[in-house]
Design a protein around this motif. Structure first.
Motif, PDB file in Angstrom:
ATOM      1  N   ALA A   1       0.839  -1.188   0.000  1.00  0.00           N
ATOM      2  CA  ALA A   1       0.000   0.000   0.000  1.00  0.00           C
ATOM      3  C   ALA A   1       0.879   1.244   0.000  1.00  0.00           C
ATOM      4  CB  ALA A   1      -0.910   0.004   1.219  1.00  0.00           C
ATOM      5  N   ALA A   2       0.433   2.235  -0.730  1.00  0.00           N
ATOM      6  CA  ALA A   2       1.169   3.494  -0.756  1.00  0.00           C
ATOM      7  C   ALA A   2       1.057   4.157   0.612  1.00  0.00           C
ATOM      8  CB  ALA A   2       0.601   4.409  -1.821  1.00  0.00           C
ATOM      9  N   PRO A   3       2.134   4.758   1.081  1.00  0.00           N
ATOM     10  CA  PRO A   3       2.047   5.433   2.379  1.00  0.00           C
ATOM     11  C   PRO A   3       1.049   6.575   2.319  1.00  0.00           C
ATOM     12  CG  PRO A   3       4.126   5.921   1.297  1.00  0.00           C
ATOM     13  CD  PRO A   3       3.431   4.895   0.463  1.00  0.00           C
ATOM     14  N   GLN A   4       0.265   6.680   3.358  1.00  0.00           N
ATOM     15  CA  GLN A   4      -0.738   7.727   3.416  1.00  0.00           C
ATOM     16  C   GLN A   4      -0.092   9.057   3.785  1.00  0.00           C
ATOM     17  OE1 GLN A   4      -3.992   7.401   2.594  1.00  0.00           O
ATOM     18  NE2 GLN A   4      -3.462   5.337   1.972  1.00  0.00           N
ATOM     19  N   PRO A   5      -0.389  10.100   3.010  1.00  0.00           N
ATOM     20  CA  PRO A   5       0.196  11.398   3.357  1.00  0.00           C
ATOM     21  C   PRO A   5      -0.390  11.908   4.662  1.00  0.00           C
ATOM     22  CG  PRO A   5      -1.388  11.653   1.585  1.00  0.00           C
ATOM     23  CD  PRO A   5      -1.243  10.169   1.840  1.00  0.00           C
ATOM     24  N   SER A   6       0.386  12.714   5.341  1.00  0.00           N
ATOM     25  CA  SER A   6      -0.083  13.248   6.615  1.00  0.00           C
ATOM     26  C   SER A   6      -0.636  14.659   6.440  1.00  0.00           C
ATOM     27  CB  SER A   6       1.065  13.238   7.624  1.00  0.00           C
ATOM     28  OG  SER A   6       2.140  14.027   7.126  1.00  0.00           O
ATOM     29  N   TYR A   7      -1.120  14.972   5.239  1.00  0.00           N
ATOM     30  CA  TYR A   7      -1.660  16.294   4.969  1.00  0.00           C
ATOM     31  C   TYR A   7      -3.119  16.355   5.411  1.00  0.00           C
ATOM     32  CZ  TYR A   7       2.244  15.911   1.665  1.00  0.00           C
ATOM     33  OH  TYR A   7       3.458  15.688   1.086  1.00  0.00           O
ATOM     34  N   THR A   8      -3.537  17.525   5.829  1.00  0.00           N
ATOM     35  CA  THR A   8      -4.942  17.751   6.161  1.00  0.00           C
ATOM     36  C   THR A   8      -5.366  19.100   5.607  1.00  0.00           C
ATOM     37  OG1 THR A   8      -4.370  18.757   8.280  1.00  0.00           O
ATOM     38  CG2 THR A   8      -4.877  16.404   8.310  1.00  0.00           C
ATOM     39  N   CYS A   9      -6.621  19.182   5.219  1.00  0.00           N
ATOM     40  CA  CYS A   9      -7.164  20.449   4.730  1.00  0.00           C
ATOM     41  C   CYS A   9      -7.273  21.396   5.919  1.00  0.00           C
ATOM     42  CB  CYS A   9      -8.531  20.228   4.092  1.00  0.00           C
ATOM     43  SG  CYS A   9      -8.475  19.143   2.661  1.00  0.00           S
TER      44      CYS A   9
ATOM     45  N   HIS B   1      -2.926  28.836  -1.163  1.00  0.00           N
ATOM     46  CA  HIS B   1      -1.971  29.394  -2.120  1.00  0.00           C
ATOM     47  C   HIS B   1      -0.665  28.607  -2.154  1.00  0.00           C
ATOM     48  CE1 HIS B   1      -4.560  32.879  -2.589  1.00  0.00           C
ATOM     49  NE2 HIS B   1      -4.701  32.873  -1.270  1.00  0.00           N
ATOM     50  N   CYS B   2       0.026  28.720  -3.293  1.00  0.00           N
ATOM     51  CA  CYS B   2       1.312  28.032  -3.481  1.00  0.00           C
ATOM     52  C   CYS B   2       2.337  28.446  -2.436  1.00  0.00           C
ATOM     53  CB  CYS B   2       1.856  28.330  -4.881  1.00  0.00           C
ATOM     54  SG  CYS B   2       0.893  27.537  -6.185  1.00  0.00           S
ATOM     55  N   SER B   3       2.325  29.702  -2.065  1.00  0.00           N
ATOM     56  CA  SER B   3       3.319  30.175  -1.095  1.00  0.00           C
ATOM     57  C   SER B   3       3.160  29.496   0.267  1.00  0.00           C
ATOM     58  CB  SER B   3       3.213  31.692  -0.940  1.00  0.00           C
ATOM     59  OG  SER B   3       1.926  32.043  -0.464  1.00  0.00           O
ATOM     60  N   GLN B   4       2.035  28.847   0.497  1.00  0.00           N
ATOM     61  CA  GLN B   4       1.781  28.175   1.764  1.00  0.00           C
ATOM     62  C   GLN B   4       2.153  26.685   1.713  1.00  0.00           C
ATOM     63  OE1 GLN B   4      -2.373  29.320   1.610  1.00  0.00           O
ATOM     64  NE2 GLN B   4      -2.081  30.638   3.414  1.00  0.00           N
ATOM     65  N   MET B   5       2.555  26.185   0.543  1.00  0.00           N
ATOM     66  CA  MET B   5       2.872  24.772   0.372  1.00  0.00           C
ATOM     67  C   MET B   5       4.373  24.524   0.564  1.00  0.00           C
ATOM     68  SD  MET B   5      -0.005  23.344  -0.319  1.00  0.00           S
ATOM     69  CE  MET B   5      -1.050  24.579   0.469  1.00  0.00           C
ATOM     70  N   ARG B   6       4.698  23.373   1.153  1.00  0.00           N
ATOM     71  CA  ARG B   6       6.102  23.020   1.377  1.00  0.00           C
ATOM     72  C   ARG B   6       6.644  22.078   0.311  1.00  0.00           C
ATOM     73  NH1 ARG B   6       4.143  23.209   7.158  1.00  0.00           N
ATOM     74  NH2 ARG B   6       2.831  21.537   6.431  1.00  0.00           N
TER      75      ARG B   6
ATOM     76  N   GLU C   1       4.038  17.580  -3.767  1.00  0.00           N
ATOM     77  CA  GLU C   1       3.100  16.534  -3.366  1.00  0.00           C
ATOM     78  C   GLU C   1       2.010  17.091  -2.456  1.00  0.00           C
ATOM     79  OE1 GLU C   1       6.459  16.186  -3.324  1.00  0.00           O
ATOM     80  OE2 GLU C   1       6.567  14.841  -5.041  1.00  0.00           O
ATOM     81  N   GLU C   2       2.419  18.002  -1.567  1.00  0.00           N
ATOM     82  CA  GLU C   2       1.447  18.630  -0.676  1.00  0.00           C
ATOM     83  C   GLU C   2       0.466  19.477  -1.488  1.00  0.00           C
ATOM     84  OE1 GLU C   2       1.720  20.734   3.613  1.00  0.00           O
ATOM     85  OE2 GLU C   2       2.953  21.668   2.064  1.00  0.00           O
ATOM     86  N   ALA C   3       0.958  20.215  -2.464  1.00  0.00           N
ATOM     87  CA  ALA C   3       0.085  21.039  -3.304  1.00  0.00           C
ATOM     88  C   ALA C   3      -0.894  20.169  -4.085  1.00  0.00           C
ATOM     89  CB  ALA C   3       0.924  21.891  -4.249  1.00  0.00           C
ATOM     90  N   VAL C   4      -0.407  19.033  -4.615  1.00  0.00           N
ATOM     91  CA  VAL C   4      -1.287  18.116  -5.339  1.00  0.00           C
ATOM     92  C   VAL C   4      -2.381  17.594  -4.406  1.00  0.00           C
ATOM     93  CG1 VAL C   4      -1.401  15.852  -6.462  1.00  0.00           C
ATOM     94  CG2 VAL C   4       0.431  17.440  -7.057  1.00  0.00           C
ATOM     95  N   TYR C   5      -2.009  17.217  -3.194  1.00  0.00           N
ATOM     96  CA  TYR C   5      -3.000  16.744  -2.224  1.00  0.00           C
ATOM     97  C   TYR C   5      -4.071  17.815  -1.998  1.00  0.00           C
ATOM     98  CZ  TYR C   5      -5.255  15.198   2.030  1.00  0.00           C
ATOM     99  OH  TYR C   5      -6.212  14.819   2.942  1.00  0.00           O
ATOM    100  N   PHE C   6      -3.629  19.046  -1.808  1.00  0.00           N
ATOM    101  CA  PHE C   6      -4.575  20.123  -1.523  1.00  0.00           C
ATOM    102  C   PHE C   6      -5.524  20.382  -2.684  1.00  0.00           C
ATOM    103  CE2 PHE C   6      -2.361  20.857   2.314  1.00  0.00           C
ATOM    104  CZ  PHE C   6      -3.143  21.693   3.096  1.00  0.00           C
ATOM    105  N   ILE C   7      -5.036  20.382  -3.932  1.00  0.00           N
ATOM    106  CA  ILE C   7      -5.974  20.661  -5.029  1.00  0.00           C
ATOM    107  C   ILE C   7      -6.926  19.494  -5.264  1.00  0.00           C
ATOM    108  CG2 ILE C   7      -4.462  22.324  -6.160  1.00  0.00           C
ATOM    109  CD1 ILE C   7      -4.037  20.208  -8.379  1.00  0.00           C
ATOM    110  N   ARG C   8      -6.523  18.289  -4.889  1.00  0.00           N
ATOM    111  CA  ARG C   8      -7.395  17.126  -5.091  1.00  0.00           C
ATOM    112  C   ARG C   8      -8.388  16.914  -3.965  1.00  0.00           C
ATOM    113  NH1 ARG C   8      -3.080  12.714  -7.446  1.00  0.00           N
ATOM    114  NH2 ARG C   8      -2.747  13.760  -9.429  1.00  0.00           N
ATOM    115  N   HIS C   9      -8.042  17.340  -2.750  1.00  0.00           N
ATOM    116  CA  HIS C   9      -8.882  16.989  -1.601  1.00  0.00           C
ATOM    117  C   HIS C   9      -9.481  18.172  -0.843  1.00  0.00           C
ATOM    118  CE1 HIS C   9      -6.208  13.471  -2.179  1.00  0.00           C
ATOM    119  NE2 HIS C   9      -7.332  12.817  -1.958  1.00  0.00           N
ATOM    120  N   CYS C  10      -9.015  19.366  -1.086  1.00  0.00           N
ATOM    121  CA  CYS C  10      -9.447  20.495  -0.266  1.00  0.00           C
ATOM    122  C   CYS C  10     -10.193  21.536  -1.120  1.00  0.00           C
ATOM    123  CB  CYS C  10      -8.241  21.156   0.402  1.00  0.00           C
ATOM    124  SG  CYS C  10      -7.254  19.988   1.380  1.00  0.00           S
ATOM    125  N   PRO C  11     -11.218  22.156  -0.557  1.00  0.00           N
ATOM    126  CA  PRO C  11     -11.986  23.155  -1.313  1.00  0.00           C
ATOM    127  C   PRO C  11     -11.271  24.512  -1.370  1.00  0.00           C
ATOM    128  CG  PRO C  11     -12.874  22.948   0.895  1.00  0.00           C
ATOM    129  CD  PRO C  11     -11.784  21.915   0.768  1.00  0.00           C
TER     130      PRO C  11
END
Length: 93
Positions: free
Chosen positions: A43-51, A56-61, A64-74
């Motif tokens: 199984a792929a490791p689950q990211p520890s990101y949360t909405c 904004h991009c300037s808030q992403m580290r 992969e985190e940015a991809v998670y946010f655009i796919r899962h967060c409003p």
């Protein structure tokens, strides 16, 4: 998956019992005679990101985190051309 394996083993055991009774022998195969089923798929490791309200991009580290946010967060504002690739200038993708 485990339920399906158990149903298959019980079905096989029942069939074996039935076929043995037709020929005169009366033995059931033991569960220990079957080789264990092992999966080579990890199984792929689950990211520890949360909405958490970041948009904004300037808030992403990381990319992969940015991809998670655009796919899962409003309400994210990281994919201006809506091509599924966030923060193209920041992460050079």
């Amino acid at each position: 998956m485990k339920k399906l394996l158990l149903i298959g083993l019980l079905g096989f055991g029942g069939w074996q019992y039935y076929s043995d009774n037709q020929t005169g022998t009366h033995s059931l195969p033991s569960i220990s005679s079957f080789a264990p089923v092992t999966s080579k798929i990890q199984a792929a490791p689950q990211p520890s990101y949360t909405c958490d309200g970041r948009e904004h991009c300037s808030q992403m580290r990381s990319y992969e985190e940015a991809v998670y946010f655009i796919r899962h967060c409003p309400n994210t504002k990281m994919d201006g051309d809506h091509d599924g690739i966030p923060c193209e200038r920041q992460f050079g993708r």
